[in-house]
Design a protein around this motif. Structure first.
Motif, PDB file in Angstrom:
ATOM      1  N   UNK A  79      -3.241  -6.266  -0.208  1.00 26.54           N
ATOM      2  CA  UNK A  79      -3.222  -5.132   0.715  1.00 26.54           C
ATOM      3  C   UNK A  79      -3.654  -3.856  -0.019  1.00 26.54           C
ATOM      4  N   UNK A  80      -4.769  -3.297   0.391  1.00 29.05           N
ATOM      5  CA  UNK A  80      -5.286  -2.092  -0.256  1.00 29.05           C
ATOM      6  C   UNK A  80      -4.307  -0.920  -0.147  1.00 29.05           C
ATOM      7  N   UNK A  94       5.894   0.492   4.814  1.00 28.36           N
ATOM      8  CA  UNK A  94       5.317   0.054   6.081  1.00 28.36           C
ATOM      9  C   UNK A  94       3.807   0.266   6.072  1.00 28.36           C
ATOM     10  N   UNK A  95       3.096  -0.838   6.162  1.00 27.87           N
ATOM     11  CA  UNK A  95       1.628  -0.777   6.188  1.00 27.87           C
ATOM     12  C   UNK A  95       1.136  -0.601   7.619  1.00 27.87           C
ATOM     13  N   UNK A  97     -11.407   7.373   4.684  1.00 30.37           N
ATOM     14  CA  UNK A  97     -10.375   6.477   5.196  1.00 30.37           C
ATOM     15  C   UNK A  97     -10.312   5.216   4.325  1.00 30.37           C
ATOM     16  N   UNK A  98      -9.108   4.752   4.111  1.00 26.96           N
ATOM     17  CA  UNK A  98      -8.892   3.508   3.384  1.00 26.96           C
ATOM     18  C   UNK A  98      -8.257   2.512   4.336  1.00 26.96           C
ATOM     19  N   UNK A  99      -8.856   1.335   4.436  1.00 24.53           N
ATOM     20  CA  UNK A  99      -8.327   0.280   5.297  1.00 24.53           C
ATOM     21  C   UNK A  99      -8.167  -1.004   4.488  1.00 24.53           C
ATOM     22  N   UNK A 126      -5.616   8.063   5.444  1.00 23.84           N
ATOM     23  CA  UNK A 126      -6.664   9.069   5.636  1.00 23.84           C
ATOM     24  C   UNK A 126      -6.566  10.136   4.555  1.00 23.84           C
ATOM     25  N   UNK A 127      -7.705  10.374   3.901  1.00 19.81           N
ATOM     26  CA  UNK A 127      -7.819  11.433   2.891  1.00 19.81           C
ATOM     27  C   UNK A 127      -8.986  12.331   3.310  1.00 19.81           C
TER      28      UNK A 127
END
Length: 582
Positions: free
Chosen positions: A367-368, A334-335, A345-347, A340-341
């Motif tokens: 999708x990243x 589920x995307x 943040x990765x979007x 969050x690291x």
């Protein structure tokens, strides 16, 4: 008394004469001794020196330069096209010891030859070397220039034949060929094939040793010794000149239309690693390499320049995940649009959220967060191994100089953010050559080949050295490769890469729009657009890589690099009359 006095006088005169005779005799003896000593010194102790000087006055030794080997591109029908040839021209040289007025001589030379002020000053300084017997002034005079100078009857100037490298197609093969330039007045290959195969192309110098008269002219009946020069070997390439011309023209047009800073196109046979075309923009004319605006134009960006690949790296991540059975094409997750690291943040692009998707849809929609999911499922050590096995972070061994290794060292860092960003091609640096070579491994069923340009070397005596394909290693299983190929076909049919569709053929490919990193950290508001893929997907014949550097027009790669890919691939399939497979 008178008689007695005269006797004394005569005796005195006789005594004086004898003394003078003795003095003269001793003087002659001393002079003779000095002369004999000097003669002995010159004949015995200085014998070697004066013998050498005598030989130098009456013998002439000349270096015989070999003809440089040719370079040929060979089309699909086996026709050979010379792309690096030789022209017979002239070197203008001076004998400064014979020149009375250096300034006047320079003025006469300039009246015939065009010279910049800096070059005129250099020539003037050369002519002022009063004790110098030889100074090369200007290379590559044509017949007309030589004859005009010769008609001026300038004492102290001379000409000798020399060969200049000539490139009939101008800038089309520039980054493949490189050029022949001068290093300390010695002609040698620089960049490209000219540099990499300098020893083979140059050949071996010969020598002419002959007797001359006091004026330095050859004595026709004198003794001479000749060691002939051995001409250089010629190169025959995998490069198809017709394909090269089409690829370079298309790239040049795209860079202009999209107002980009440059670009790269590479075409490879995925089944043996052979390079069929390689173009770089901006290019340069190797016939006039001294006129380039920036020496960076000489750099072959296809193999020497690093860049962050972005989303075209996602299939590499998916290959590792599939081969380790960490995911399947229909594996879902589920995307939520963000990961969050810590502070990072990765979007996804455009901050999109896709909900529940499978791995094929991850590639289709680029999708990243989905790529991160596949990488985490695979594990850091497995990811490092597969990325290394695909050839990233190492030299591939192409037969061109200055190949860069790339940089995937971020994967050695402990923080999870580095594995996450690497999964979608950020925080790592690769070369275009590494990207196309990795995709060729997917196309051919999982085998990484060494990329190669030269098909054979032919020596002047006819001896042939042929080159063949070299496997580096198997990277993934044929099953994993076939599954990934099907996923990449779906990317072109259903995803962002739809612009690459070619009627009648299954095309596999992937786009990448990657932000360009700043030198001092962070990212610029600038992007590299890439597209890499292969066709026909069921039995691949060609892998094609396109990169457009920071275009001013077109926000994503599907609108810039994608159309370039489609135009060139469609041409290839038609030119080689490849049967349809869809």
């Amino acid at each position: 008394m008178t008689r007695f006095s005269g006797s004394i006088k005569n005796n005195a005169e006789h005594t004086g004469s004898t003394a003078r005779i003795k003095f003269i005799a001793v003087l002659f003896l001393v002079l003779a001794a000095v002369f004999l000593s000097r003669l002995f010194y010159l004949q015995v102790f200085k014998h070697g020196l004066y013998k050498t000087m005598a030989i130098a006055q009456h013998e002439n030794t000349q270096k015989l330069l070999p003809a440089r080997g040719m370079i040929y591109a060979v089309d699909k029908d086996g026709r050979e096209f010379c792309i690096a040839d030789n022209q017979d021209l002239y070197l203008l040289f001076a004998v400064p010891v014979e020149i009375d007025n250096a300034t006047l001589t320079v003025e006469k030379i300039v009246s015939v030859l065009n010279m910049e002020e800096q070059e005129k000053v250099k020539v003037l300084n050369q002519l002022k070397k009063n004790n110098d017997p030889y100074e090369p002034l200007k290379h590559y005079l044509n017949e007309e220039e030589k004859n005009k100078l010769k008609d001026l009857n300038i004492v102290g100037l001379g000409f000798s034949k020399e060969t200049k490298r000539y490139y009939p197609e101008g800038d089309v093969f520039a980054h493949l060929n490189g050029f022949v330039g001068f290093s300390e007045d010695k002609a040698m290959g620089q960049y490209g094939l000219e540099e990499f195969f300098e020893t083979e192309l140059r050949g071996k110098n010969g020598m002419l040793k002959s007797e001359t008269d006091p004026a330095g002219h050859l004595i026709a009946v004198g003794e001479y010794d000749v060691v002939p020069a051995e001409g250089g070997s010629s190169l025959y390439l995998n490069i198809d000149p017709v394909v090269q011309l089409k690829a370079c023209e298309t790239l040049k047009k795209a860079v202009k239309n999209y107002e980009a800073q440059g670009g790269v196109v590479i075409i490879q046979n995925p089944n043996d690693g052979a390079i069929l075309a390689l173009c770089v923009e901006p290019s340069f004319d190797p016939n006039n390499y001294g006129q380039v605006e920036n020496v960076n134009f000489f750099i072959n960006q296809a193999i020497s320049s690093l860049y962050e690949p972005g989303s075209i790296f996602k299939p590499i991540t998916m290959a590792a995940a599939l081969d380790t059975q960490s995911v399947e094409p229909d594996t879902t997750y589920e995307d939520k649009g963000i990961l969050v690291y810590g502070k990072d943040k990765i979007t996804n692009a455009m901050d999109k959220k896709y909900g529940v998707v499978n791995m094929t849809q991850v590639l289709e929609n680029s999708i990243n967060t989905g790529a991160v999911f596949a990488a985490v499922a695979t594990g850091r050590e497995n990811m490092k191994k597969y990325i290394s096995d695909f050839g990233f972070g190492a030299h591939l061994g192409i037969d061109l100089p200055r190949e860069a290794k790339g940089d995937v060292n971020s994967l050695d860092k402990k923080s999870d953010i580095y594995l996450a960003t690497a999964s979608f091609g950020q925080g790592i640096a690769v070369t275009p050559l590494q990207m196309i070579n990795a995709f060729s491994a997917i196309a051919n069923g999982g085998i990484l080949y060494k990329p190669w340009v030269v098909k054979k070397i032919v020596k002047v005596d006819g001896e042939v050295e042929e080159f063949t394909a070299q496997q580096i290693r198997r990277v993934i299983s044929s099953k994993s490769a076939n599954v990934l190929k099907a996923m990449l076909v779906s990317v072109v049919k259903n995803g962002h890469s739809g612009v690459a569709k070619i009627p009648g053929y299954f095309v596999a490919g992937k786009t990448g729009t990657a932000q360009i990193p700043a030198k001092n950290g962070g990212y610029l508001n600038a992007y590299n657009h890439s597209f890499v893929g292969f066709a026909p997907a069921t039995k691949p014949r060609f892998t094609l890589f396109v990169k457009i550097t920071n275009p001013a027009k077109g926000a994503f790669a599907e609108s810039t690099a994608g159309p370039v890919f489609a135009e060139i691939m469609k041409y290839l399939l038609n030119y080689y009359q490849v049967p349809t497979d869809e």
